[in-house]
Design a protein around this motif. Structure first.
Motif, PDB file in Angstrom:
ATOM      1  N   LEU A 100      -3.421  -4.544 -10.942  1.00 35.15           N
ATOM      2  CA  LEU A 100      -4.537  -3.828 -11.531  1.00 35.15           C
ATOM      3  C   LEU A 100      -4.138  -3.153 -12.841  1.00 35.15           C
ATOM      4  CD1 LEU A 100      -5.276  -4.125  -8.394  1.00 35.15           C
ATOM      5  CD2 LEU A 100      -6.948  -2.363  -8.877  1.00 35.15           C
ATOM      6  N   ALA A 101      -5.121  -2.760 -13.623  1.00 34.32           N
ATOM      7  CA  ALA A 101      -4.892  -2.119 -14.912  1.00 34.32           C
ATOM      8  C   ALA A 101      -3.996  -0.896 -14.734  1.00 34.32           C
ATOM      9  CB  ALA A 101      -6.217  -1.718 -15.541  1.00 34.32           C
TER      10      ALA A 101
ATOM     11  N   SER B 158     -18.551 -16.118  -5.009  1.00 40.20           N
ATOM     12  CA  SER B 158     -17.868 -15.110  -5.814  1.00 40.20           C
ATOM     13  C   SER B 158     -16.868 -14.335  -4.978  1.00 40.20           C
ATOM     14  CB  SER B 158     -18.884 -14.130  -6.425  1.00 40.20           C
ATOM     15  OG  SER B 158     -19.467 -13.342  -5.405  1.00 40.20           O
ATOM     16  N   ASN B 159     -16.099 -13.508  -5.659  1.00 38.50           N
ATOM     17  CA  ASN B 159     -15.045 -12.740  -5.009  1.00 38.50           C
ATOM     18  C   ASN B 159     -15.423 -11.259  -4.944  1.00 38.50           C
ATOM     19  OD1 ASN B 159     -12.614 -12.934  -3.694  1.00 38.50           O
ATOM     20  ND2 ASN B 159     -11.392 -12.387  -5.489  1.00 38.50           N
ATOM     21  N   ILE B 160     -16.711 -10.931  -4.955  1.00 36.59           N
ATOM     22  CA  ILE B 160     -17.131  -9.543  -5.079  1.00 36.59           C
ATOM     23  C   ILE B 160     -16.803  -8.723  -3.844  1.00 36.59           C
ATOM     24  CG2 ILE B 160     -18.981 -10.050  -6.725  1.00 36.59           C
ATOM     25  CD1 ILE B 160     -20.963  -9.932  -4.407  1.00 36.59           C
ATOM     26  N   GLY B 161     -16.498  -9.378  -2.707  1.00 32.51           N
ATOM     27  CA  GLY B 161     -16.171  -8.622  -1.510  1.00 32.51           C
ATOM     28  C   GLY B 161     -14.739  -8.130  -1.481  1.00 32.51           C
ATOM     29  N   ASP B 162     -13.902  -8.535  -2.418  1.00 31.24           N
ATOM     30  CA  ASP B 162     -12.501  -8.163  -2.420  1.00 31.24           C
ATOM     31  C   ASP B 162     -12.340  -6.699  -2.805  1.00 31.24           C
ATOM     32  OD1 ASP B 162      -9.719  -8.310  -2.436  1.00 31.24           O
ATOM     33  OD2 ASP B 162      -9.679  -8.849  -4.555  1.00 31.24           O
ATOM     34  N   GLU B 163     -11.705  -5.914  -1.916  1.00 30.36           N
ATOM     35  CA  GLU B 163     -11.445  -4.510  -2.243  1.00 30.36           C
ATOM     36  C   GLU B 163     -10.060  -4.390  -2.852  1.00 30.36           C
ATOM     37  OE1 GLU B 163      -8.837  -3.127   0.067  1.00 30.36           O
ATOM     38  OE2 GLU B 163      -8.821  -5.295   0.255  1.00 30.36           O
ATOM     39  N   ASP B 164      -9.690  -3.188  -3.302  1.00 35.05           N
ATOM     40  CA  ASP B 164      -8.414  -2.988  -3.983  1.00 35.05           C
ATOM     41  C   ASP B 164      -7.512  -2.024  -3.236  1.00 35.05           C
ATOM     42  OD1 ASP B 164      -9.065  -4.739  -6.039  1.00 35.05           O
ATOM     43  OD2 ASP B 164     -10.052  -3.164  -7.214  1.00 35.05           O
ATOM     44  N   GLU B 165      -7.619  -1.996  -1.898  1.00 35.76           N
ATOM     45  CA  GLU B 165      -6.821  -1.070  -1.094  1.00 35.76           C
ATOM     46  C   GLU B 165      -5.981  -1.798  -0.053  1.00 35.76           C
ATOM     47  OE1 GLU B 165      -9.609   1.683   0.513  1.00 35.76           O
ATOM     48  OE2 GLU B 165      -9.993   2.671  -1.416  1.00 35.76           O
ATOM     49  N   ASN B 166      -5.842  -3.104  -0.220  1.00 35.13           N
ATOM     50  CA  ASN B 166      -4.954  -3.916   0.623  1.00 35.13           C
ATOM     51  C   ASN B 166      -5.419  -4.082   2.068  1.00 35.13           C
ATOM     52  OD1 ASN B 166      -2.706  -4.708  -1.173  1.00 35.13           O
ATOM     53  ND2 ASN B 166      -2.490  -2.484  -1.409  1.00 35.13           N
TER      54      ASN B 166
ATOM     55  N   GLN C  24       0.819  -1.207   0.000  1.00 31.87           N
ATOM     56  CA  GLN C  24       0.000   0.000   0.000  1.00 31.87           C
ATOM     57  C   GLN C  24       0.856   1.260   0.000  1.00 31.87           C
ATOM     58  OE1 GLN C  24      -3.284   0.138  -0.482  1.00 31.87           O
ATOM     59  NE2 GLN C  24      -3.015   2.369  -0.635  1.00 31.87           N
ATOM     60  N   ALA C  25       1.951   1.237   0.765  1.00 29.55           N
ATOM     61  CA  ALA C  25       2.844   2.395   0.788  1.00 29.55           C
ATOM     62  C   ALA C  25       3.468   2.619  -0.596  1.00 29.55           C
ATOM     63  CB  ALA C  25       3.931   2.194   1.835  1.00 29.55           C
TER      64      ALA C  25
ATOM     65  N   ASN D 260      -7.609  -6.218   3.035  1.00 32.40           N
ATOM     66  CA  ASN D 260      -7.771  -7.650   3.247  1.00 32.40           C
ATOM     67  C   ASN D 260      -7.618  -8.352   1.901  1.00 32.40           C
ATOM     68  OD1 ASN D 260     -10.465  -7.644   1.927  1.00 32.40           O
ATOM     69  ND2 ASN D 260     -11.059  -6.505   3.771  1.00 32.40           N
ATOM     70  N   GLY D 261      -7.638  -9.661   1.933  1.00 34.11           N
ATOM     71  CA  GLY D 261      -7.559 -10.426   0.695  1.00 34.11           C
ATOM     72  C   GLY D 261      -6.190 -10.337   0.043  1.00 34.11           C
ATOM     73  N   ASP D 262      -6.183 -10.286  -1.289  1.00 34.93           N
ATOM     74  CA  ASP D 262      -4.914 -10.291  -2.012  1.00 34.93           C
ATOM     75  C   ASP D 262      -4.195  -8.958  -1.898  1.00 34.93           C
ATOM     76  OD1 ASP D 262      -6.408  -8.679  -3.735  1.00 34.93           O
ATOM     77  OD2 ASP D 262      -6.793 -10.305  -5.140  1.00 34.93           O
ATOM     78  N   LEU D 263      -2.933  -8.963  -2.328  1.00 35.73           N
ATOM     79  CA  LEU D 263      -2.110  -7.759  -2.342  1.00 35.73           C
ATOM     80  C   LEU D 263      -2.374  -7.025  -3.650  1.00 35.73           C
ATOM     81  CD1 LEU D 263       1.179  -9.436  -1.069  1.00 35.73           C
ATOM     82  CD2 LEU D 263      -0.536  -8.209   0.295  1.00 35.73           C
ATOM     83  N   ASP D 264      -2.960  -5.835  -3.554  1.00 34.16           N
ATOM     84  CA  ASP D 264      -3.413  -5.079  -4.724  1.00 34.16           C
ATOM     85  C   ASP D 264      -2.345  -4.074  -5.132  1.00 34.16           C
ATOM     86  OD1 ASP D 264      -6.151  -6.203  -4.622  1.00 34.16           O
ATOM     87  OD2 ASP D 264      -6.258  -5.092  -2.748  1.00 34.16           O
ATOM     88  N   ILE D 265      -1.816  -4.224  -6.358  1.00 32.80           N
ATOM     89  CA  ILE D 265      -0.741  -3.348  -6.825  1.00 32.80           C
ATOM     90  C   ILE D 265      -1.278  -2.448  -7.931  1.00 32.80           C
ATOM     91  CG2 ILE D 265       1.582  -3.252  -7.788  1.00 32.80           C
ATOM     92  CD1 ILE D 265       2.036  -6.067  -6.718  1.00 32.80           C
TER      93      ILE D 265
END
Length: 456
Positions: free
Chosen positions: A121-122, A79-87, A49-50, A89-94
């Motif tokens: 991410l895109a 489904s995986n609809i609860g996954d956010e993209d701000e790290n 995230q940093a 929880n869940g996967d590591l979002d880059i």
């Protein structure tokens, strides 16, 4: 002149500023937590995230240890609809430009079966290097990694990852590459990954599922599988659907799809474009001829045909057939033989599935077992491939497992004419061409293995 000099100086200053803004983040916790800052308490999640928040091409350096992801996304059962993209929880979002470096001594990132490990991410530009990705899990796409940006995976070992649920399409047991994704894989290993589905959906791409652009070099695929709750699946190791894929100097061993599945090792579907070169495909399992099987399968008669190019490959000893082509294919200097159907405890080398064309194939100089209808330069009785042409699958030095050529392999040794182009090295990295039979006629050998010295 002055304005030109000013522009040059401004560009140089901008470059220095961009370089100066890049940061290296040091992870000092192996536990999983999030506060969004990489400071005295910095988890891997915090560091990602940093890096997202910082400008420039950042680096996260990891130690010889295991980093466990224990904050699962708040998903429902399907489904995986609860996954956010701000790290959080869940996967590591880059989201930015980032390199995550492990250590050759062993850096593990473990999803604990709770979450996918990395999502690119895109717009992101990412390199994963010297990492072991374990136990990633998602109900849909990419058990270890999902990519919608630009991703390079170098010396990555992806193992025991799963994309599967009872209803969703399981696509890419280890890696899913989206239609906008550009994915490069080198010097890596994929083993025991699985793409699954339920009665209403198929699992495809046991290791990798590609919709975009995929380049794979010097990488092994072993014991990956795809399938559903019943009997269908596709691409035990790789499914290329619609995308563009290039695979060079790789090996595919003991990958599988189910009894009515296509492509025990590789499936190319729905107008996909795939090039396979200098690689070994052996001991994989797919469906039968009646179900359009084949260790390497190109399309079906019921869809927009794909296009496949195969050169200097050895496709041998696969259950469910060797090559199946329903689209278009150009083949050159391959060995396709000794592929069979299993009947009880016996192997049927004359079931008609060794090399099958229901589309169109143009061949130059391939050696093919006489079972099926592929064009070829030289035909050998299919059941004699391993007695007169090939040795068993083994570590013959260099990169990966290969089938060495026997002394009696006159149909393959030095059989590519000197004026014909061939790779500079074989799958192992051994030089081509070499006068392997000592007759002073130097030409490349057919298949993925170039004889250096005949020793049997």
């Amino acid at each position: 002149m002055a304005s030109t000099l000013a522009r040059i100086l401004a560009a140089a200053l901008l470059g220095c500023s961009a370089a100066a803004s890049a940061a290296t983040f040091t992870v000092n916790r192996t536990t999983d937590a999030w506060d969004g800052s990489c400071d005295a308490h910095c988890t891997l999640r915090d560091a990602v995230q940093a890096a997202n928040d910082a400008p420039g091409a950042d680096v996260i350096q990891l130690a010889v240890t295991t980093y466990k992801l224990t904050l699962p996304p708040p998903v429902d059962s399907e489904s995986n609809i609860g996954d956010e993209d701000e790290n959080r929880n869940g996967d590591l979002d880059i989201t930015g430009e980032l390199t995550i470096k492990g250590h050759t001594g062993g850096t593990y990132v473990d999803g604990r079966g709770l979450t996918r490990i990395v999502e690119v991410l895109a717009g992101a530009n990412v390199e994963l290097r010297d990492l072991k990705l374990r136990n990633g899990n998602t109900p849909a796409r990419g058990g270890a990694v999902a990519n919608a940006g630009t991703l390079r995976m170098v010396r990555v070992d992806a193992r025991l990852n799963t994309a599967s649920s009872s209803h969703d399409l399981g696509q890419g047991g280890a890696v899913f590459n989206d239609s906008a994704g550009i994915l490069s894989i080198a010097d890596s290993h994929f083993q025991l990954n699985r793409a699954g589905g339920g009665a209403a959906s198929h699992g495809e791409g046991g290791a990798v599922y590609n919709l975009g652009r995929l380049n794979v070099r010097t990488t092994g695929f072993v014991d990956n599988r795809s399938g559903d709750g019943e009997d269908v699946g596709g691409g035990g190791a790789i499914m290329n659907r619609v995308g563009f894929a290039t695979i060079e100097r790789c090996y595919f061993v003991r990958n599988s799809t189910m009894s009515e599945g296509q492509g025990g090792a590789i499936a190319n579907r729905e107008s996909g474009r795939l090039r396979l070169a200098n690689s070994t495909v052996s001991a994989n399992i797919s469906g039968t001829l009646d179900t359009l099987g084949g260790a390497v399968a190109n399309g079906t008669p019921f869809e927009v045909p794909g296009r496949m190019t195969l050169s200097f490959n050895t496709i041998a000893g696969n259950q469910g057939g060797g090559l199946f082509v329903a689209g278009e294919a150009t083949t050159a200097h391959n060995i396709i033989g000794g592929n069979y159907e299993r009947v009880g405890d016996a192997r049927d080398y004359n079931a008609g599935s060794n090399c099958v064309v229901v589309g169109a194939v143009t061949d130059t100089g391939s050696v093919v077992g006489l079972d099926g209808n592929c064009p070829y330069r030289t035909g050998i009785l299919n059941h004699e491939i391993f007695t007169v042409l090939l040795r068993g699958l083994a570590d013959n030095g260099g990169f990966g497992l290969t089938h060495a050529l026997r002394r009696t392999s006159d149909h393959a040794i030095d059989r590519v004419a000197p004026f014909e182009a061939c790779p500079a090295v074989d799958q192992r990295g051994a030089p081509r061409p070499v006068d392997g039979d000592g007759r002073d006629e130097v030409g490349c050998d057919v298949g993925a293995y170039e004889v250096q010295v005949i020793d049997d």
